[in-house]
Design a protein around this motif. Structure first.
Motif, PDB file in Angstrom:
ATOM      1  N   UNK A 147     100.101  29.353   3.198  1.00  0.00           N
ATOM      2  CA  UNK A 147      98.820  30.097   3.732  1.00  0.00           C
ATOM      3  C   UNK A 147      97.831  28.796   3.762  1.00  0.00           C
ATOM      4  N   UNK A 148      97.755  28.116   2.847  1.00  0.00           N
ATOM      5  CA  UNK A 148      96.803  27.099   2.651  1.00  0.00           C
ATOM      6  C   UNK A 148      97.017  25.879   3.934  1.00  0.00           C
ATOM      7  N   UNK A 149      98.250  25.761   4.006  1.00  0.00           N
ATOM      8  CA  UNK A 149      98.815  24.827   5.125  1.00  0.00           C
ATOM      9  C   UNK A 149      98.410  25.362   6.330  1.00  0.00           C
ATOM     10  N   UNK A 150      98.436  26.422   6.715  1.00  0.00           N
ATOM     11  CA  UNK A 150      98.034  27.120   8.014  1.00  0.00           C
ATOM     12  C   UNK A 150      96.465  26.801   8.175  1.00  0.00           C
ATOM     13  N   UNK A 151      95.741  26.859   7.115  1.00  0.00           N
ATOM     14  CA  UNK A 151      94.358  26.652   7.004  1.00  0.00           C
ATOM     15  C   UNK A 151      94.014  25.317   7.414  1.00  0.00           C
ATOM     16  N   UNK A 152      94.944  24.487   6.885  1.00  0.00           N
ATOM     17  CA  UNK A 152      94.448  23.127   6.967  1.00  0.00           C
ATOM     18  C   UNK A 152      95.031  22.141   8.096  1.00  0.00           C
ATOM     19  N   UNK A 153      95.808  22.834   8.992  1.00  0.00           N
ATOM     20  CA  UNK A 153      96.680  22.163   9.792  1.00  0.00           C
ATOM     21  C   UNK A 153      95.687  21.333  10.969  1.00  0.00           C
ATOM     22  N   UNK A 154      94.591  21.953  11.411  1.00  0.00           N
ATOM     23  CA  UNK A 154      93.784  21.352  12.233  1.00  0.00           C
ATOM     24  C   UNK A 154      92.770  20.214  11.726  1.00  0.00           C
ATOM     25  N   UNK A 155      92.949  19.991  10.348  1.00  0.00           N
ATOM     26  CA  UNK A 155      92.241  19.325   9.431  1.00  0.00           C
ATOM     27  C   UNK A 155      90.484  19.776   9.725  1.00  0.00           C
ATOM     28  N   UNK A 156      90.235  20.856   9.435  1.00  0.00           N
ATOM     29  CA  UNK A 156      88.956  21.376   9.706  1.00  0.00           C
ATOM     30  C   UNK A 156      88.075  20.921   8.493  1.00  0.00           C
ATOM     31  N   UNK A 157      86.661  20.889   9.184  1.00  0.00           N
ATOM     32  CA  UNK A 157      85.698  20.307   8.078  1.00  0.00           C
ATOM     33  C   UNK A 157      85.320  21.425   6.915  1.00  0.00           C
ATOM     34  N   UNK A 158      85.525  22.863   7.193  1.00  0.00           N
ATOM     35  CA  UNK A 158      85.105  23.626   6.136  1.00  0.00           C
ATOM     36  C   UNK A 158      86.417  24.325   6.226  1.00  0.00           C
ATOM     37  N   UNK A 209      99.851  25.566  14.597  1.00  0.00           N
ATOM     38  CA  UNK A 209      99.328  24.391  15.268  1.00  0.00           C
ATOM     39  C   UNK A 209      99.135  24.491  16.873  1.00  0.00           C
ATOM     40  N   UNK A 210     100.144  25.399  17.627  1.00  0.00           N
ATOM     41  CA  UNK A 210      99.936  25.549  18.778  1.00  0.00           C
ATOM     42  C   UNK A 210      98.760  26.393  18.977  1.00  0.00           C
ATOM     43  N   UNK A 211      98.845  27.499  18.225  1.00  0.00           N
ATOM     44  CA  UNK A 211      97.731  28.538  18.449  1.00  0.00           C
ATOM     45  C   UNK A 211      96.339  27.710  18.463  1.00  0.00           C
ATOM     46  N   UNK A 212      96.335  27.022  17.540  1.00  0.00           N
ATOM     47  CA  UNK A 212      94.999  26.101  17.241  1.00  0.00           C
ATOM     48  C   UNK A 212      94.519  25.104  18.028  1.00  0.00           C
TER      49      UNK A 212
END
Ligand SMILES: Nc1ncnc2c1ncn2[C@@H]1O[C@H](COP(=O)(O)OP(=O)(O)OP(=O)(O)O)[C@@H](O)[C@H]1O
Ligand SMILES: [Mg+2]
Length: 331
Positions: free
Chosen positions: A142-153, A99-102
């Motif tokens: 892995x999916x959670x890290x992909x989703x954490x910033x609530x991306x559109x894609x 989350x911090x990285x993003x």
């Protein structure tokens, strides 16, 4: 939401992706399908802004991957082939790190973590070491890290690879539940996998798109000319063969393997729609026993092989679909 135009990627003299174009509309789930080395990962890395194309352009949420890679990354959640998780970290501290990285503001980090733990159903393991989780759960992290910033894609590279059937089902359900809120591209080399989850499938082989359509349309279109009905019949072989061949709409008849000492037959019916009723009548009227009757046609795997083989020998088969790949990409 995603627009790829004439993208080619070369590694030295090796062309990994050649002149591919497609579009993905907001909210769509698209399956990216191809055998090993087809160019799936390469295309996905180009879309995420990690790898520049040699030629062509790609846009995600209105941002060019070449000119605005940071904006692109902000709008994309990426699950690479090998999930970028650290085994020595606990789930929630890892997610906090991501989350911090993003660049999620401090005040929103805790709620963002809670939200993805909930979405991916891993709240009960949040305090566990990632290295001690099962493979399926690591994939969810892995999916959670992909989703954490609530991306559109969301770009998911073989999200179910290496999972057992139960875990595959879980991840598939999870991906489906994310549809609507997100536009999703996921890759696989197994057709049945994407046909269930995706509204549309893009088939890629040796770096080129060979077909794009809904899974149902792909089957329907390719079954034309390839439909067949399997019958298990108790009756005198020669007469059965002659009788089946004489049924209107049957192109040819071949003998299948014997099942429990009874012969099976395959009636090839071309693109004539379902002929089971007509064939059943012929068998019953002849006074033979009908023990089995099944429309077979081609499985998705057959279609996949046929499409990719057609591409290799330069056959014209996939041609009508390629137009759809570039023009009718949006749903
Ligand atoms: N960094 C690289 N340098 C040179 N060649 C590469 C590189 N990355 C990929 N390739 C080649 O490009 C082609 C496409 O690879 P890619 O990883 O995109 O395929 P894929 O469809 O993801 O395959 P898989 O199903 O095995 O993951 C392959 O022939 C691969 O060997
Ligand atoms: Mg790959």
């Amino acid at each position: 939401m995603i627009k790829v135009q004439g993208v080619t990627k070369r590694y030295g003299s090796m062309t990994a992706v050649r002149d591919i174009s497609f579009e993905v509309a907001a909210g769509e789930i698209v399956g990216f399908l191809g055998p090993n080395g087809a160019g799936k990962t390469t295309t996905m890395r180009i879309l995420t802004g990690f790898l520049p194309p040699t030629e062509g352009t790609a846009e995600v949420a209105g941002h060019s991957v070449l000119d605005e890679p940071i904006e692109v990354k902000r709008n994309i959640g990426y699950l690479p082939e090998i999930p970028p998780v650290y085994p020595e970290m606990e789930v929630d501290s890892y997610l906090e790190f991501v989350a911090r990285l993003k660049g999620i503001p401090n005040a929103r980090i805790a709620s963002a973590i809670d939200a993805v733990l909930e979405k991916t159903s891993i709240a009960h393991v949040r305090g566990k070491l990632i290295g001690k989780l099962s493979k399926g759960y690591r994939q969810r992290v892995g999916l959670a890290q992909a989703l954490i910033h609530n991306p559109k894609v969301l770009i998911l590279d073989e999200p179910t690879a290496g999972l057992d059937p139960a875990q595959i089902r879980e991840v598939r359900e999870l991906v489906k539940s994310l549809a609507g809120d997100h536009t999703i591209i996921l890759s696989s080399h197994i057709l049945s996998e994407v046909s269930d989850t995706c509204g549309r499938v893009i088939i890629i082989s040796e770096g080129a798109i060979v077909a794009t359509d809904s899974p149902a349309n792909l089957i329907a279109r390719l079954q034309a000319g390839g439909g067949a009905i399997e019958l298990e019949i108790d009756g005198p072989a020669e007469d059965v063969e002659t009788r089946l061949a004489s049924v209107e709409g049957v192109l040819s008849v071949s003998r299948g393997p014997d099942v429990a000492a009874r012969a099976t037959w395959v009636a090839h019916t071309g693109d004539t729609p379902d002929m089971r009723k007509r064939l059943a009548q012929a068998v019953v009227e002849s006074g033979w026993g009908l023990y089995g009757l099944k429309q077979t046609g081609m499985s998705l795997e057959d279609i996949f092989l046929k499409l990719t083989a057609a591409e290799k020998i330069g056959a014209v088969e996939p041609e009508p679909v390629e137009a759809a790949a570039t023009e009718d990409g949006a749903q």
